[in-house]
Enzyme design. Structure first.
Site, PDB file in Angstrom:
ATOM      1  N   CYS A   1     -11.283  16.908  17.625  1.00 43.30           N
ATOM      2  CA  CYS A   1     -11.448  18.204  18.306  1.00 43.30           C
ATOM      3  C   CYS A   1     -12.845  18.762  18.052  1.00 43.30           C
ATOM      4  O   CYS A   1     -13.487  19.306  18.954  1.00 43.30           O
ATOM      5  CB  CYS A   1     -10.402  19.210  17.820  1.00 43.30           C
ATOM      6  SG  CYS A   1      -8.704  18.753  18.176  1.00 43.30           S
TER       7      CYS A   1
ATOM      8  N   CYS B   1      -8.859  19.264  13.007  1.00 48.36           N
ATOM      9  CA  CYS B   1      -8.863  18.025  13.796  1.00 48.36           C
ATOM     10  C   CYS B   1     -10.294  17.514  14.010  1.00 48.36           C
ATOM     11  O   CYS B   1     -11.093  18.153  14.696  1.00 48.36           O
ATOM     12  CB  CYS B   1      -8.174  18.301  15.127  1.00 48.36           C
ATOM     13  SG  CYS B   1      -8.343  17.012  16.357  1.00 48.36           S
TER      14      CYS B   1
END
Length: 153
Positions: free
Chosen positions: A80, A77
């Site tokens: 993230c 991600c």
């Protein structure tokens, strides 16, 4: 990032000075703690802690004496990865008022499912064993700290 080591009585923390492992009881996470060997101050929660099992996660959030800020994330991600250094800043500036914990939802799929995580990154705050607030999306450290302050009043 430090891997969180938890047993049934507390969090295990290595002393940065002598390397000795010290157990900090869940109920003492909000206190000043020193190494049992060299007496060096242990900075509990100054770095985000990676949770390695669902049992460790549940034990920590259910018995911690300080709020637990949980970052649900995954290695693939992009947002993230962008929020990770911001969470490091937040943990560093926490002053022991709360712990920052990271949950890799790819590795601990049961936690993501049981806590209803639908998008990542998601930040959740647990206090007294229950989730008190949640937000999704990447944000700078100042916004994360404001979210924590609002949720832990």
């Amino acid at each position: 990032m430090a891997a969180l080591e938890v047993d049934d009585r507390g969090v295990l923390v290595a002393c940065p000075d002598c390397g000795q492992k010290n157990r900090v009881a869940f109920g003492r996470l909000d206190e000043r703690v020193r190494c049992g060997h060299c007496k060096h101050d242990l900075a509990i929660g100054r770095v985000p802690l990676e949770v390695s099992s669902s049992a460790d996660f549940e034990r920590l959030v259910n018995t911690s004496s300080v709020p637990v800020v949980v970052d649900y994330w995954a290695p693939w991600c992009g947002p993230c990865r962008m929020v990770a250094p911001e969470l490091e800043k937040v943990a560093q500036r926490s002053g022991g008022r709360y712990l920052v914990v990271k949950v890799n939802t790819d590795a601990l799929t049961d936690l993501g499912a049981s806590h209803g995580i639908r998008s990542i990154p998601t930040l959740a705050i647990f206090s007294g064993g229950r989730e008190v607030s949640r937000t999704a999306g990447a944000r700078p450290a100042a916004d994360i700290e404001a979210f924590i302050a609002q949720a832990t009043r």
